[in-house]
Design a protein around this motif. Structure first.
Motif, PDB file in Angstrom:
ATOM      1  N   GLU A   2       0.887  -1.371  -0.050  1.00  0.00           N
ATOM      2  CA  GLU A   2      -0.060   0.092   0.145  1.00  0.00           C
ATOM      3  C   GLU A   2       0.948   1.257   0.063  1.00  0.00           C
ATOM      4  N   ARG A  50       0.786   3.992  -2.969  1.00  0.00           N
ATOM      5  CA  ARG A  50      -0.048   5.212  -2.900  1.00  0.00           C
ATOM      6  C   ARG A  50       0.417   6.443  -3.844  1.00  0.00           C
ATOM      7  N   SER A  65     -10.625  -0.575  -4.505  1.00  0.00           N
ATOM      8  CA  SER A  65     -11.783  -0.283  -3.564  1.00  0.00           C
ATOM      9  C   SER A  65     -11.351  -0.745  -2.201  1.00  0.00           C
ATOM     10  N   GLY A  66     -10.443  -1.255  -1.930  1.00  0.00           N
ATOM     11  CA  GLY A  66      -9.934  -1.474  -0.444  1.00  0.00           C
ATOM     12  C   GLY A  66      -9.298  -0.239   0.326  1.00  0.00           C
ATOM     13  N   MET A  67      -9.153   1.025  -0.407  1.00  0.00           N
ATOM     14  CA  MET A  67      -8.642   2.227   0.132  1.00  0.00           C
ATOM     15  C   MET A  67      -9.622   3.226  -0.017  1.00  0.00           C
ATOM     16  N   GLU A  68      -9.617   3.813   1.214  1.00  0.00           N
ATOM     17  CA  GLU A  68     -10.464   4.818   1.462  1.00  0.00           C
ATOM     18  C   GLU A  68     -10.189   6.279   0.908  1.00  0.00           C
ATOM     19  N   ILE A  69      -8.966   6.616   0.782  1.00  0.00           N
ATOM     20  CA  ILE A  69      -8.456   7.634   0.110  1.00  0.00           C
ATOM     21  C   ILE A  69      -8.803   7.833  -1.358  1.00  0.00           C
ATOM     22  N   ASN A 101     -11.639   7.594  -2.609  1.00  0.00           N
ATOM     23  CA  ASN A 101     -12.752   8.416  -2.735  1.00  0.00           C
ATOM     24  C   ASN A 101     -12.615   9.883  -2.965  1.00  0.00           C
ATOM     25  N   SER A 102     -11.717  10.285  -2.407  1.00  0.00           N
ATOM     26  CA  SER A 102     -11.201  11.822  -2.490  1.00  0.00           C
ATOM     27  C   SER A 102     -10.693  12.029  -3.738  1.00  0.00           C
TER      28      SER A 102
END
Length: 137
Positions: free
Chosen positions: A28, A32, A65-69, A71-72
């Motif tokens: 991850e 990033r 899909s497993g990473m919240e960031i 969406n931003s």
């Protein structure tokens, strides 16, 4: 302030060659710095309609899909940059006309608080306005 993530040679090679297997083997932390690129790749209509790329794209979407960031990033990539450019030019014109003292956003009592409350497009407008303030000083 966010953490700085350097792109490793293996990360660079994975994105340069768009090898989904290499990309999915990255940690991850390694992946990033690639997120904006990967989000854009997964959301835009592909030129390559081969079954291999369709499957690769699905795999990239699964990783994202497993990473919240993500969406931003999607929200920022969804901004109408043409409208943003028009607004920036209006802002620049208004400032020139009023001697740099006026701004479309000059009435903001606390730009930082307004930034936190705003949608992505408004956030970018606030940043542009603040950059213009800095450039004119």
């Amino acid at each position: 302030m966010g953490h700085r993530h350097d792109v490793t040679p293996q990360t660079f090679e994975a994105i340069r060659t768009v090898e989904v297997e290499k990309i999915s083997s990255l940690t991850e932390t390694e992946i990033r710095p690639l997120l904006p690129c990967l989000v854009r790749m997964s959301l835009c209509a592909p030129l390559d309609a081969s079954e291999e790329w369709v499957e690769g794209r699905k795999h990239i979407l699964k990783i994202l899909s497993g990473m919240e960031i993500v969406n931003s990033i999607v929200a920022l990539l969804s901004v109408d940059f043409n409208a943003l450019e028009v607004d920036a030019r209006k802002e620049q014109h208004l400032r020139q006309k009023a001697g740099d003292s006026e701004s479309l956003l000059s009435s903001l009592p606390c730009p930082a608080l307004e930034f936190e409350r705003s949608d992505p497009a408004r956030r970018l407008r606030i940043i542009i306005s603040e950059l213009m303030n800095i450039m004119n000083q």
